[in-house]
Write an enzyme that holds these catalytic residues in place. Structure first.
Site, short mmCIF file in Angstrom:
data_model
loop_
_atom_site.label_atom_id
_atom_site.label_comp_id
_atom_site.label_asym_id
_atom_site.label_seq_id
_atom_site.Cartn_x
_atom_site.Cartn_y
_atom_site.Cartn_z
N LYS A 145 2.23 -2.37 1.26
CA LYS A 145 0.88 -1.93 1.30
C LYS A 145 0.78 -0.26 1.01
O LYS A 145 0.87 0.65 1.90
CB LYS A 145 -0.50 -2.12 2.00
CG LYS A 145 -1.57 -1.84 2.17
CD LYS A 145 -2.67 -1.48 3.46
CE LYS A 145 -4.03 -0.68 2.42
NZ LYS A 145 -4.66 -1.19 3.93
N ARG A 152 -5.99 -3.71 -4.14
CA ARG A 152 -7.35 -3.59 -3.70
C ARG A 152 -8.53 -3.08 -4.94
O ARG A 152 -7.75 -2.18 -6.11
CB ARG A 152 -7.46 -2.20 -2.45
CG ARG A 152 -7.06 -2.86 -1.04
CD ARG A 152 -8.66 -3.35 -0.23
NE ARG A 152 -9.72 -1.91 -0.30
CZ ARG A 152 -9.41 -0.97 0.82
NH1 ARG A 152 -8.52 -1.11 1.73
NH2 ARG A 152 -9.78 -0.48 0.59
N ASP A 206 -1.63 2.66 8.29
CA ASP A 206 -1.52 4.22 8.62
C ASP A 206 -1.85 3.86 10.63
O ASP A 206 -2.45 3.37 11.26
CB ASP A 206 -2.41 4.52 7.77
CG ASP A 206 -2.29 5.86 8.40
OD1 ASP A 206 -1.50 6.49 8.76
OD2 ASP A 206 -3.35 6.67 7.73
N ASP A 261 -13.10 0.83 0.96
CA ASP A 261 -12.89 0.51 2.59
C ASP A 261 -13.89 0.23 3.55
O ASP A 261 -15.31 0.15 3.08
CB ASP A 261 -12.33 1.65 3.36
CG ASP A 261 -11.18 2.19 3.28
OD1 ASP A 261 -10.88 2.09 2.22
OD2 ASP A 261 -10.30 2.43 4.22
N CYS A 279 -3.64 -0.09 -3.39
CA CYS A 279 -4.24 0.56 -2.22
C CYS A 279 -5.18 2.01 -3.50
O CYS A 279 -3.57 2.51 -3.70
CB CYS A 279 -4.70 0.32 -0.95
SG CYS A 279 -5.83 0.37 0.28
N ASP A 298 -0.29 2.84 -0.93
CA ASP A 298 -1.62 2.74 -0.44
C ASP A 298 -1.84 4.72 -1.39
O ASP A 298 -0.54 5.37 -1.56
CB ASP A 298 -2.53 3.07 0.76
CG ASP A 298 -4.16 3.30 0.73
OD1 ASP A 298 -4.34 3.44 -0.31
OD2 ASP A 298 -3.86 3.48 2.39
C1 9PG Z 1 -5.20 4.44 6.29
C2 9PG Z 1 -6.22 3.37 5.02
C3 9PG Z 1 -6.56 2.12 5.66
C4 9PG Z 1 -6.81 1.95 4.19
C5 9PG Z 1 -6.70 2.74 2.80
C6 9PG Z 1 -6.92 3.64 2.74
O1 9PG Z 1 -10.50 9.25 1.17
N1 9PG Z 1 -9.97 9.35 2.18
O2 9PG Z 1 -9.68 10.12 2.81
C7 9PG Z 1 -9.72 7.95 2.40
C8 9PG Z 1 -9.22 8.28 3.30
C9 9PG Z 1 -9.14 6.51 4.01
C10 9PG Z 1 -9.23 5.83 3.40
C11 9PG Z 1 -9.67 5.03 1.56
C12 9PG Z 1 -9.97 7.18 1.57
O3 9PG Z 1 -8.51 4.43 3.03
O4 9PG Z 1 -8.01 2.06 1.51
O5 9PG Z 1 -7.01 -0.11 3.64
O6 9PG Z 1 -5.21 1.82 4.49
O7 9PG Z 1 -6.07 4.25 3.92
O8 9PG Z 1 -5.32 6.10 5.83
#
Ligand code: 9PG
Length: 703
Positions: A431, A489, A324, A493, A474, A433
């Site tokens: 990836k 995944r 990202d 995180d 993911c 996500d």
């Molecule tokens: C990039 C990230 C990474 C990471 C992923 C994912 O709930 N949330 O706001 C939230 C934000 C980010 C997140 C998971 C939940 O992480 O797992 O490895 O790629 O996005 O933004």
């Protein structure tokens, strides 16, 4: 034998058995029992049912069933076996049929069923109760049981719960809100599958859905009634007059060895859904946990240079993955931002020149409110009520809506985006996500598509566009992803700190999906059985740095040990130029990955497993952890026999030992030991293992 009005013969009871397990249908009362190999009735009084969207429940319970077929030979993805099917009329034109299948040499039963609609009206189905009110006979009080709770998607906590306590409340995006059984004292809910264990009688039941392409599913336990229910959700789609609809297939295995039974369940799910495991485990470098959204061309090039360094601490990884932070906006995947002045095709060329493959992060099922995509196609969002787009995530300073994957033009656009990324820019790996957004419970253009089906249409489009390239899911719902992703995944995180941080009044128990090393580690251990059966597990990145981190040396070694023992993907996310030789070496110790998942051998005994065991052929690896915040003495139980013992991190030979090995472990620390039966010869297998797992030449002992 009696005869019903319709002329069908009715057997009062019918039994199907394969010597390992038996099912007895009580046709008069519309319920069935499951008996294990010892003849113990482990599950009793189970009914099959359907709930329509108007709330009306249809159930086989208390009604008389007719046998449609018995000892029917079966041959499908799960093997050869025998099935039986029974039917029951519910009310004027609505009937149910239930099929029970036993596979040769499998100690489990598989159950599914249909709703038949012979009324003149369409029937809208909310869900199938594949198991309804099934009593678990574990010869002990429900208060003493342990419940394995499986989370809905990657970031959802997966853990063992003590049934004397209560379930852990969770919120979107880690649950699917509309289809949660309502919270109630003594009720425990798990997605897709579960295991219930009685420490008193050492018996358990593993139950899980082995087909997952059409309906999301949940299993729940009622502690007081000691009953299990298994639901697969049809999400309100209709059965037209004269039509029928089938539930997903549920596997049940009563067992005294629940870890092995969970692995067998994983085998069945992988086979039935054409899982994509591979012995070739992906390794790489990922930008996210060092650069966050600040990732730039410059940062990627600097790390590429470090990865190209040869010599003693060479990092032999395959992929360089840009996470990202490169994109123009969420949804605007065909434009890059100003931090990538030469564009991505140019950067991929540099990565390829250096001898690496290139990976790219996308959140393809989200539409950011600030994106051009939203301005151009507001109609592409799933709606939660007419005219109101469904917000699947608030992140990147904006609301992000869920993409409607039932629209043909959306599917075409997705394929175009992914083809551009792969064929146009040259990426070898994507990836994808936040993809749970494809499976939210809202209104779609085509209302006759379930969440699982809509989600899979999106994944299939991506699969088609990438061809044989690597897809890492993911934020993915677990069951519905099987067969379409190469890696998934399986954890929240990782973060450069141990426990969740940031302002919150919630107790830690409610924060298990937030970024933190402990949260990532918990799921990596509890979801071991998925690895190599459904896909490659991605335990998330290793962070080995000693700066810009709050992780202690012990915590970093623990994280590295868990990732190594997971057998899953190994990716580092550090500024490689700033790593000391020692930390670089820690990372290199995990390469190449072992590929084989260690078992959490005390899963049902501990809050978080303290023991991981892995059979390496010539020897065994045993990891022992201290999850406490103080120094603790923890005993490592050795298998029966006398073992030569070697400490993998300190390189100390601990002599020939048997019984229990006590260790003094620092807070969040671990020991990783190699065990070899005394006086056996070294095996070839040692040579293909990561450095951390190789049986040492043993010069010290021999000299
Ligand atoms: C990039 C990230 C990474 C990471 C992923 C994912 O709930 N949330 O706001 C939230 C934000 C980010 C997140 C998971 C939940 O992480 O797992 O490895 O790629 O996005 O933004």
């Amino acid at each position: 034998m009696r005869s019903t009005g319709s002329g069908f013969p009715v057997l009062e009871a019918f039994e199907l058995s394969n010597g390992l397990i038996a099912v007895r249908l009580d046709a008069e009362n519309g319920v069935f029992d499951v008996r294990d190999g010892d003849g113990d009735r482990v599950v009793s009084d189970a009914a099959f049912g359907v709930v329509l969207t108007d709330g009306s429940p249809l159930s086989s319970r208390g009604l008389s069933m007719r046998l449609v077929s018995a000892n029917q030979p079966v041959d499908d993805a799960l093997g050869g076996g025998l099935g039986m099917t029974a039917e029951v009329d519910i009310r004027n034109g609505l009937s149910l049929s239930v099929t029970v299948t036993l596979y040769d040499a499998a100690p489990s039963v598989v159950i599914d069923g249909d709703l038949h609609n012979e009324t003149p009206e369409p029937a809208r189905v909310a869900r199938f109760d594949v198991l309804q009110g099934a009593r678990l006979n574990l010869a002990s009080s429900g208060e003493t049981w342990r419940f394995y709770k499986q989370g809905w998607q990657s970031w959802s906590p997966t853990l063992l719960l003590e049934c004397s306590g209560e379930d852990v409340p969770m919120a979107p995006s880690v649950i699917a809100p509309s289809t949660q059984p309502e919270a109630r004292a003594g009720r425990f809910v798990s997605d897709l599958m579960t295991a219930v264990f009685s420490p008193e009688c050492r018996r358990s039941i593993v139950a899980g859905f082995v087909t997952t392409g059409d309906q999301m599913s949940q299993i729940w336990l009622d502690r007081e009634a000691q009953t299990l229910a298994a639901w697969s959700y049809a999400d309100g789609i209709t059965v037209p007059p004269g039509g029928k609809m089938r539930s997903e297939r549920l596997l049940i295995e009563p067992t005294r060895a629940p870890l092995e039974a969970m692995e067998r369940y994983g085998d069945a799910l992988g086979r039935a859904m054409h899982g994509r495991p591979s012995a070739d485990i992906a390794t790489g470098w990922c930008s996210w946990y060092q650069y966050w959204q600040g990732v730039s061309e410059e940062a990627v090039l600097a790390n590429l240079e470090e990865l190209s360094r040869k010599g003693r601490y060479a990092l032999a990884v395959e992929y360089v993955q840009i996470d990202d932070g490169w994109q123009a906006d969420i949804g605007d995947w065909l434009g890059v931002n100003g931090k990538f002045p030469h564009g991505l095709r140019w950067l991929v060329e540099r990565i390829h020149e250096a001898g690496f493959k290139a990976g790219l992060w996308l959140a393809p099922f989200l539409i950011g409110k600030k994106s051009r995509l939203w301005k151009e196609h507001p109609e592409w969002a799933v709606q939660y009520k007419p005219g109101k787009p469904f917000i699947a995530m608030q992140n990147w300073g904006q609301d992000c809506y869920a993409l409607d994957l039932t629209r043909p033009e959306v599917i075409e656009w997705l394929k175009f985006v992914v083809r551009t990324v792969c064929e146009g820019w040259g990426f070898d790996y994507v990836k994808i996500d936040f993809i749970y957004a494809g499976a939210v419970d809202g209104m779609r253009c085509d209302a006759e598509v379930t969440r699982a089906q809509a989600y899979r249409r999106g994944l299939e489009a991506i699969r088609e566009a990438v061809g044989e390239r690597f897809v890492l899911g993911c934020g993915n719902p677990m069951g519905a992803s099987v067969g379409l992703v190469n890696g998934a995944r399986i954890s929240p995180d990782i973060a450069p700190f141990w426990k969740p941080r940031g302002r919150s009044d919630d107790p830690q128990r409610k924060r298990m999906s937030e970024p933190s090393a402990l949260n990532a580690i918990r799921n990596t251990m509890t979801r071991w059985w998925m690895h190599g059966r459904l896909w490659q597990n991605d335990p998330d990145c290793l962070l080995v740095r000693s700066e810009e981190t709050a992780l202690t040396e012990d915590e970093v070694r623990t994280l590295a040990t868990v990732i190594a023992m997971s057998g899953g993907m190994v990716a580092d996310s550090d500024d490689l130029a700033r790593l000391s030789d020692e930390r670089r070496q820690w990372l290199s110790m995990l390469l190449p990955p072992s590929g084989k998942a260690a078992r959490p051998i005390d899963l049902f005994e501990s809050d978080v497993s303290r023991l991981l065991e892995l059979d390496c052929g010539s020897h065994r690896m045993l990891a022992v952890f201290n999850w406490g915040d103080a120094i603790a003495r923890i005993e490592a139980p050795l298998p029966a026999g006398r073992f030569e013992v070697f400490d993998a991190w300190s390189h100390d030979y601990l002599g020939v030992r048997e019984g229990c090995l006590p260790f003094e472990l620092p807070p969040h620390g671990c020991r990783l030991i190699a065990l070899r039966l005394s006086a056996t010869e070294e095996n070839e297998a040692s040579r293909e293992l990561p450095k951390l797992f190789r049986w040492p030449g043993f010069e010290r002992e021999r000299s």
